[in-house]
Write a protein that holds these residues in place. Structure first.
Motif, PDB file in Angstrom:
ATOM      1  N   ALA A 105       0.808  -1.215   0.000  1.00 61.05           N
ATOM      2  CA  ALA A 105       0.000   0.000   0.000  1.00 61.05           C
ATOM      3  C   ALA A 105       0.846   1.273   0.000  1.00 61.05           C
ATOM      4  N   MET A 106       2.159   1.153   0.191  1.00 61.10           N
ATOM      5  CA  MET A 106       3.020   2.341   0.223  1.00 61.10           C
ATOM      6  C   MET A 106       3.053   3.010  -1.138  1.00 61.10           C
ATOM      7  N   LYS A 107       3.116   4.340  -1.092  1.00 57.23           N
ATOM      8  CA  LYS A 107       3.152   5.106  -2.330  1.00 57.23           C
ATOM      9  C   LYS A 107       4.183   6.223  -2.201  1.00 57.23           C
ATOM     10  N   THR A 163      13.650   2.361   7.685  1.00 59.36           N
ATOM     11  CA  THR A 163      14.289   1.139   7.212  1.00 59.36           C
ATOM     12  C   THR A 163      14.621   0.232   8.386  1.00 59.36           C
ATOM     13  N   ALA A 164      14.988  -0.996   8.088  1.00 59.87           N
ATOM     14  CA  ALA A 164      15.372  -1.947   9.132  1.00 59.87           C
ATOM     15  C   ALA A 164      16.598  -1.446   9.900  1.00 59.87           C
ATOM     16  N   GLY A 165      17.398  -0.620   9.274  1.00 57.78           N
ATOM     17  CA  GLY A 165      18.578  -0.057   9.922  1.00 57.78           C
ATOM     18  C   GLY A 165      18.296   1.198  10.722  1.00 57.78           C
ATOM     19  N   GLY A 166      17.041   1.664  10.707  1.00 56.12           N
ATOM     20  CA  GLY A 166      16.658   2.829  11.497  1.00 56.12           C
ATOM     21  C   GLY A 166      16.744   4.154  10.762  1.00 56.12           C
ATOM     22  N   ILE A 167      16.903   4.132   9.450  1.00 55.03           N
ATOM     23  CA  ILE A 167      16.985   5.361   8.665  1.00 55.03           C
ATOM     24  C   ILE A 167      15.572   5.820   8.318  1.00 55.03           C
ATOM     25  N   HIS A 168      15.270   7.078   8.622  1.00 58.21           N
ATOM     26  CA  HIS A 168      13.954   7.665   8.342  1.00 58.21           C
ATOM     27  C   HIS A 168      14.026   8.465   7.049  1.00 58.21           C
ATOM     28  N   GLY A 169      12.949   8.409   6.268  1.00 60.46           N
ATOM     29  CA  GLY A 169      12.916   9.175   5.035  1.00 60.46           C
ATOM     30  C   GLY A 169      11.559   9.104   4.371  1.00 60.46           C
ATOM     31  N   ARG A 170      11.487   9.633   3.139  1.00 62.99           N
ATOM     32  CA  ARG A 170      10.256   9.612   2.345  1.00 62.99           C
ATOM     33  C   ARG A 170      10.519   8.870   1.039  1.00 62.99           C
ATOM     34  N   ILE A 171       9.522   8.124   0.604  1.00 65.45           N
ATOM     35  CA  ILE A 171       9.643   7.391  -0.654  1.00 65.45           C
ATOM     36  C   ILE A 171       9.586   8.383  -1.812  1.00 65.45           C
ATOM     37  N   LEU A 209      13.193   3.926  -3.561  1.00 64.43           N
ATOM     38  CA  LEU A 209      14.176   4.991  -3.525  1.00 64.43           C
ATOM     39  C   LEU A 209      13.692   5.962  -2.454  1.00 64.43           C
ATOM     40  N   VAL A 210      14.483   6.082  -1.371  1.00 62.29           N
ATOM     41  CA  VAL A 210      14.071   6.859  -0.208  1.00 62.29           C
ATOM     42  C   VAL A 210      14.964   8.082  -0.083  1.00 62.29           C
ATOM     43  N   GLU A 211      14.342   9.254   0.068  1.00 63.13           N
ATOM     44  CA  GLU A 211      15.094  10.486   0.283  1.00 63.13           C
ATOM     45  C   GLU A 211      15.223  10.702   1.780  1.00 63.13           C
ATOM     46  N   VAL A 212      16.469  10.719   2.278  1.00 67.32           N
ATOM     47  CA  VAL A 212      16.718  10.854   3.714  1.00 67.32           C
ATOM     48  C   VAL A 212      17.077  12.280   4.101  1.00 67.32           C
ATOM     49  N   ALA A 213      17.497  13.085   3.142  1.00 68.48           N
ATOM     50  CA  ALA A 213      17.785  14.504   3.335  1.00 68.48           C
ATOM     51  C   ALA A 213      17.623  15.162   1.977  1.00 68.48           C
ATOM     52  N   ASP A 214      17.680  16.492   1.950  1.00 69.18           N
ATOM     53  CA  ASP A 214      17.523  17.189   0.675  1.00 69.18           C
ATOM     54  C   ASP A 214      18.606  16.735  -0.302  1.00 69.18           C
ATOM     55  N   GLY A 215      18.187  16.106  -1.385  1.00 68.10           N
ATOM     56  CA  GLY A 215      19.107  15.659  -2.423  1.00 68.10           C
ATOM     57  C   GLY A 215      19.834  14.351  -2.122  1.00 68.10           C
ATOM     58  N   VAL A 216      19.602  13.748  -0.973  1.00 68.34           N
ATOM     59  CA  VAL A 216      20.262  12.484  -0.617  1.00 68.34           C
ATOM     60  C   VAL A 216      19.238  11.364  -0.737  1.00 68.34           C
ATOM     61  N   PHE A 229       9.743  -0.228   6.337  1.00 64.72           N
ATOM     62  CA  PHE A 229       8.506  -0.318   7.101  1.00 64.72           C
ATOM     63  C   PHE A 229       7.833   1.039   7.141  1.00 64.72           C
ATOM     64  N   ALA A 230       6.519   1.045   7.285  1.00 63.56           N
ATOM     65  CA  ALA A 230       5.779   2.305   7.394  1.00 63.56           C
ATOM     66  C   ALA A 230       6.202   3.026   8.667  1.00 63.56           C
ATOM     67  N   SER A 231       6.346   4.332   8.580  1.00 59.81           N
ATOM     68  CA  SER A 231       6.726   5.121   9.741  1.00 59.81           C
ATOM     69  C   SER A 231       5.573   5.198  10.729  1.00 59.81           C
ATOM     70  N   SER A 232       5.885   5.104  11.999  1.00 61.04           N
ATOM     71  CA  SER A 232       4.859   5.182  13.028  1.00 61.04           C
ATOM     72  C   SER A 232       4.267   6.587  13.122  1.00 61.04           C
ATOM     73  N   SER A 233       4.959   7.589  12.586  1.00 60.37           N
ATOM     74  CA  SER A 233       4.433   8.947  12.625  1.00 60.37           C
ATOM     75  C   SER A 233       3.278   9.125  11.650  1.00 60.37           C
ATOM     76  N   ASP A 234       3.129   8.205  10.682  1.00 59.22           N
ATOM     77  CA  ASP A 234       2.006   8.252   9.757  1.00 59.22           C
ATOM     78  C   ASP A 234       0.733   7.701  10.377  1.00 59.22           C
ATOM     79  N   VAL A 235       0.877   6.878  11.399  1.00 56.22           N
ATOM     80  CA  VAL A 235      -0.268   6.212  12.009  1.00 56.22           C
ATOM     81  C   VAL A 235      -0.965   7.205  12.938  1.00 56.22           C
ATOM     82  N   THR A 236      -2.268   7.367  12.714  1.00 57.73           N
ATOM     83  CA  THR A 236      -3.030   8.264  13.585  1.00 57.73           C
ATOM     84  C   THR A 236      -3.948   7.425  14.462  1.00 57.73           C
TER      85      THR A 236
END
Length: 102
Positions: free
Chosen positions: A50-52, A59-67, A76-83, A93-100
């Motif tokens: 369902a991710m879009k 990620t499993a390694g603990g890196i947060h970002g946006r698809i 392909l996940v952007e972890v910082a501007d241009g990275v 995995f889906a971020s827990s901050s998305d869950v309301t």
């Protein structure tokens, strides 16, 4: 002689009880460990499908970002501007901050 016959008779009844206990232990393992784990894996798989683009992920390694882009077997996940980093779908995995919560 009677003691040997009683021991042989008792061992036969114990064998059936032992078999019944083994079946009970296997049933407990299935219903309390294996089945819930399979259900959890199915839920994680549905969440990945369902991710879009634009969703927050971890990620499993603990890196947060946006698809930013979705491939057949990778995100392909952007972890910082241009990275941007490419990850296998199984390690995202889906971020827990998305869950309301209601």
């Amino acid at each position: 002689m009677d003691i040997l016959l009683q021991a042989a008779t008792g061992a036969g009844g114990g064998m059936g009880t032992s078999l019944l206990m083994m079946v009970a232990i296997i049933a407990v393992f299935y219903f309390f460990m294996i089945r819930p784990q399979q259900k959890k894996q199915k839920d994680v798989q549905k969440a990945r499908e369902a991710m879009k683009v634009g969703d927050k992920v971890v990620t499993a390694g603990g890196i947060h970002g946006r698809i930013k882009e979705i491939g057949e077997t990778w995100f392909l996940v952007e972890v910082a501007d241009g990275v941007r980093l490419k990850f296998e779908k199984t390690s995202v995995f889906a971020s827990s901050s998305d869950v309301t919560t209601p």
